[in-house]
Design a protein around this motif. Structure first.
Motif, PDB file in Angstrom:
ATOM      1  N   HIS A 152       4.099   7.397   1.714  1.00 34.36           N
ATOM      2  CA  HIS A 152       4.488   6.351   2.644  1.00 34.36           C
ATOM      3  C   HIS A 152       4.234   5.053   1.887  1.00 34.36           C
ATOM      4  O   HIS A 152       3.070   4.859   1.495  1.00 34.36           O
ATOM      5  N   ILE A 153       5.191   4.113   2.190  1.00 43.64           N
ATOM      6  CA  ILE A 153       5.025   2.799   1.575  1.00 43.64           C
ATOM      7  C   ILE A 153       4.985   1.738   2.638  1.00 43.64           C
ATOM      8  O   ILE A 153       5.672   1.761   3.489  1.00 43.64           O
ATOM      9  N   ARG A 154       4.041   0.839   2.497  1.00 39.66           N
ATOM     10  CA  ARG A 154       3.921  -0.086   3.587  1.00 39.66           C
ATOM     11  C   ARG A 154       3.744  -1.716   2.849  1.00 39.66           C
ATOM     12  O   ARG A 154       2.794  -1.915   2.263  1.00 39.66           O
ATOM     13  N   VAL A 155       4.661  -2.310   2.995  1.00 41.08           N
ATOM     14  CA  VAL A 155       4.683  -3.530   2.193  1.00 41.08           C
ATOM     15  C   VAL A 155       4.502  -4.784   3.562  1.00 41.08           C
ATOM     16  O   VAL A 155       5.455  -4.964   4.330  1.00 41.08           O
ATOM     17  N   VAL A 156       3.558  -5.731   3.562  1.00 39.53           N
ATOM     18  CA  VAL A 156       3.286  -6.683   4.561  1.00 39.53           C
ATOM     19  C   VAL A 156       3.468  -8.141   4.137  1.00 39.53           C
ATOM     20  O   VAL A 156       2.702  -8.190   2.998  1.00 39.53           O
ATOM     21  N   GLN A 157       4.211  -8.884   4.431  1.00 36.34           N
ATOM     22  CA  GLN A 157       4.118 -10.382   4.150  1.00 36.34           C
ATOM     23  C   GLN A 157       3.386 -11.098   5.152  1.00 36.34           C
ATOM     24  O   GLN A 157       3.754 -11.119   6.250  1.00 36.34           O
ATOM     25  N   THR A 158       2.355 -11.650   4.610  1.00 38.11           N
ATOM     26  CA  THR A 158       1.298 -12.537   5.484  1.00 38.11           C
ATOM     27  C   THR A 158       1.345 -13.915   5.633  1.00 38.11           C
ATOM     28  O   THR A 158       0.580 -14.395   6.418  1.00 38.11           O
ATOM     29  N   SER A 215       0.914  -0.972   0.133  1.00 38.33           N
ATOM     30  CA  SER A 215      -0.128   0.126   0.052  1.00 38.33           C
ATOM     31  C   SER A 215       0.939   1.290  -0.028  1.00 38.33           C
ATOM     32  O   SER A 215       1.943   1.233   0.729  1.00 38.33           O
ATOM     33  N   VAL A 216       0.472   2.402  -0.715  1.00 37.16           N
ATOM     34  CA  VAL A 216       1.158   3.513  -0.677  1.00 37.16           C
ATOM     35  C   VAL A 216       0.092   4.735  -0.574  1.00 37.16           C
ATOM     36  O   VAL A 216      -0.934   4.791  -1.069  1.00 37.16           O
ATOM     37  N   THR A 217       0.512   5.362   0.506  1.00 35.77           N
ATOM     38  CA  THR A 217      -0.347   6.618   0.559  1.00 35.77           C
ATOM     39  C   THR A 217       0.334   7.937   0.564  1.00 35.77           C
ATOM     40  O   THR A 217       1.425   8.029   0.792  1.00 35.77           O
ATOM     41  N   SER A 218      -0.119   9.225   0.220  1.00 32.64           N
ATOM     42  CA  SER A 218       0.340  10.346  -0.174  1.00 32.64           C
ATOM     43  C   SER A 218       0.272  10.912   1.393  1.00 32.64           C
ATOM     44  O   SER A 218      -0.057  10.625   2.381  1.00 32.64           O
ATOM     45  N   GLY A 226       2.294 -17.031   7.381  1.00 28.61           N
ATOM     46  CA  GLY A 226       3.101 -17.427   8.523  1.00 28.61           C
ATOM     47  C   GLY A 226       2.841 -16.036   9.380  1.00 28.61           C
ATOM     48  O   GLY A 226       1.619 -15.695   9.832  1.00 28.61           O
ATOM     49  N   ILE A 227       3.885 -15.514  10.228  1.00 22.71           N
ATOM     50  CA  ILE A 227       3.576 -14.563  10.909  1.00 22.71           C
ATOM     51  C   ILE A 227       3.741 -13.081  10.091  1.00 22.71           C
ATOM     52  O   ILE A 227       4.490 -12.909   9.266  1.00 22.71           O
ATOM     53  N   ASP A 228       2.768 -12.140  10.222  1.00 24.33           N
ATOM     54  CA  ASP A 228       2.946 -10.873   9.444  1.00 24.33           C
ATOM     55  C   ASP A 228       4.292 -10.280   9.945  1.00 24.33           C
ATOM     56  O   ASP A 228       4.744 -10.157  11.018  1.00 24.33           O
ATOM     57  N   ARG A 229       4.861  -9.835   8.571  1.00 25.88           N
ATOM     58  CA  ARG A 229       6.085  -8.834   8.662  1.00 25.88           C
ATOM     59  C   ARG A 229       6.094  -7.905   7.928  1.00 25.88           C
ATOM     60  O   ARG A 229       5.522  -7.980   6.602  1.00 25.88           O
ATOM     61  N   THR A 230       6.125  -6.610   8.349  1.00 23.50           N
ATOM     62  CA  THR A 230       6.320  -5.237   7.816  1.00 23.50           C
ATOM     63  C   THR A 230       7.158  -4.442   7.442  1.00 23.50           C
ATOM     64  O   THR A 230       8.291  -4.536   8.333  1.00 23.50           O
ATOM     65  N   CYS A 231       7.425  -4.005   6.270  1.00 22.97           N
ATOM     66  CA  CYS A 231       8.479  -3.132   5.907  1.00 22.97           C
ATOM     67  C   CYS A 231       7.924  -1.824   5.460  1.00 22.97           C
ATOM     68  O   CYS A 231       7.034  -1.647   4.742  1.00 22.97           O
ATOM     69  N   GLU A 232       8.399  -0.630   6.185  1.00 20.10           N
ATOM     70  CA  GLU A 232       7.583   0.724   5.911  1.00 20.10           C
ATOM     71  C   GLU A 232       8.809   1.634   5.482  1.00 20.10           C
ATOM     72  O   GLU A 232       9.834   1.721   5.939  1.00 20.10           O
ATOM     73  N   ARG A 233       8.605   2.369   4.450  1.00 20.74           N
ATOM     74  CA  ARG A 233       9.370   3.549   3.868  1.00 20.74           C
ATOM     75  C   ARG A 233       8.620   4.797   3.542  1.00 20.74           C
ATOM     76  O   ARG A 233       7.711   4.815   3.004  1.00 20.74           O
ATOM     77  N   ASP A 234       9.405   5.948   3.809  1.00 23.42           N
ATOM     78  CA  ASP A 234       8.638   7.111   3.416  1.00 23.42           C
ATOM     79  C   ASP A 234       9.836   7.823   2.095  1.00 23.42           C
ATOM     80  O   ASP A 234      10.930   7.403   2.310  1.00 23.42           O
ATOM     81  N   VAL A 235       9.219   8.042   0.911  1.00 24.50           N
ATOM     82  CA  VAL A 235       9.940   8.352  -0.097  1.00 24.50           C
ATOM     83  C   VAL A 235       9.625   9.764  -0.581  1.00 24.50           C
ATOM     84  O   VAL A 235       8.233  10.102  -0.736  1.00 24.50           O
ATOM     85  N   GLN A 236      10.332  10.610  -0.943  1.00 26.69           N
ATOM     86  CA  GLN A 236      10.101  11.793  -1.420  1.00 26.69           C
ATOM     87  C   GLN A 236      10.187  11.820  -2.872  1.00 26.69           C
ATOM     88  O   GLN A 236      11.202  11.700  -3.437  1.00 26.69           O
ATOM     89  N   ILE A 237       9.357  12.369  -3.644  1.00 24.43           N
ATOM     90  CA  ILE A 237       9.349  12.417  -5.071  1.00 24.43           C
ATOM     91  C   ILE A 237       9.422  13.936  -5.478  1.00 24.43           C
ATOM     92  O   ILE A 237       8.642  14.858  -4.667  1.00 24.43           O
ATOM     93  N   THR A 238      10.315  14.296  -6.076  1.00 29.92           N
ATOM     94  CA  THR A 238      10.497  16.010  -6.511  1.00 29.92           C
ATOM     95  C   THR A 238      10.556  15.862  -7.943  1.00 29.92           C
ATOM     96  O   THR A 238      10.793  15.045  -8.805  1.00 29.92           O
ATOM     97  N   LEU A 239      10.554  17.177  -8.297  1.00 26.96           N
ATOM     98  CA  LEU A 239      10.913  17.413  -9.683  1.00 26.96           C
ATOM     99  C   LEU A 239      12.000  16.917 -10.173  1.00 26.96           C
ATOM    100  O   LEU A 239      12.070  16.772 -11.334  1.00 26.96           O
ATOM    101  N   GLU A 240      13.162  17.246  -9.595  1.00 27.47           N
ATOM    102  CA  GLU A 240      14.604  16.976  -9.972  1.00 27.47           C
ATOM    103  C   GLU A 240      14.893  15.401 -10.082  1.00 27.47           C
ATOM    104  O   GLU A 240      15.533  14.941 -10.943  1.00 27.47           O
TER     105      GLU A 240
END
Length: 206
Positions: free
Chosen positions: A169-175, A134-137, A177-191
């Motif tokens: 904000h990026i959230r990736v969950v591997q479901t 999932s990706v949110t603004s 077995g046990i849920d495991r999550t990786c989250e990252r914030d990514v900045q998109i710019t004109l450059e």
């Protein structure tokens, strides 16, 4: 028969996404979606003006990820180079990767892409996985949400188009077995309109 061949050729449609397995990888894979109602056979993968004979059949409206392709011999040692990837089908059509051009720098590794997009690559051992991406603004609006099964592949790639500069904000969950999550914030710019986000499963997942 010729008429059917011509008709199928004109209806053939593939979405191709070439991607490195990680920031400094000497291998690339192709994620290919067959948007035609019939089977399409890939016979060549082109990297700039060089081609690699390749044989992979993709059933109608299916998708697949190729085995990693070694590009070590063509990576620059002290410079930056752009790579344009495309595939040729048995019916003679050519389809370019929607992540072109991939750029490789001997100092910084892979980057590239001209559109507002986030390219997510998850690398893993061969197995069966279920990822929820999932990706949110910045204002909390969900702009992408997908449940993906990965069967016996070593990577997963998604190109997610975004509307413009913002922090996402990026959230990736591997479901499995046990849920495991990786989250990252990514900045998109004109450059830097396209950002590549690499995740290694399970190392980067909590």
């Amino acid at each position: 028969e010729m008429k059917q061949f011509d008709q199928e050729r004109s209806l053939e449609k593939l979405d191709v996404y070439a991607y490195p397995l990680n920031q400094s990888s000497n291998q690339i894979s192709l994620y290919i979606k067959n948007r035609s109602p019939f089977t399409v056979e890939i016979v060549r993968v082109w990297i700039n003006d060089q081609y690699i004979p390749y044989s992979i059949r993709i059933l109608g409206t299916n998708e697949c990820t190729t085995e990693p392709i070694d590009v070590q011999d063509i990576l620059p040692h002290d410079d930056v180079e752009s790579f344009y990837i495309k595939v040729t089908t048995a019916r003679g059509n050519m389809f370019s990767s929607q992540t072109n051009p991939l750029q490789y720098s001997s100092d910084y590794g892979w980057s590239g892409g001209h559109s507002f997009a986030i390219n997510i690559v998850v690398e893993m051992d061969t197995g069966v996985y279920n990822f929820i991406i999932s990706v949110t603004s910045s204002n909390g609006t969900t702009i992408y949400d997908e449940d993906v099964w990965v069967l016996h592949s070593v990577s997963l790639m998604r190109k997610i188009s975004v509307s413009g500069p913002d922090t996402y904000h990026i959230r990736v969950v591997q479901t499995m077995g046990i849920d495991r999550t990786c989250e990252r914030d990514v900045q998109i710019t004109l450059e830097e309109p396209t950002k590549w986000v690499y995740m290694d499963y399970p190392e980067d997942f909590q």
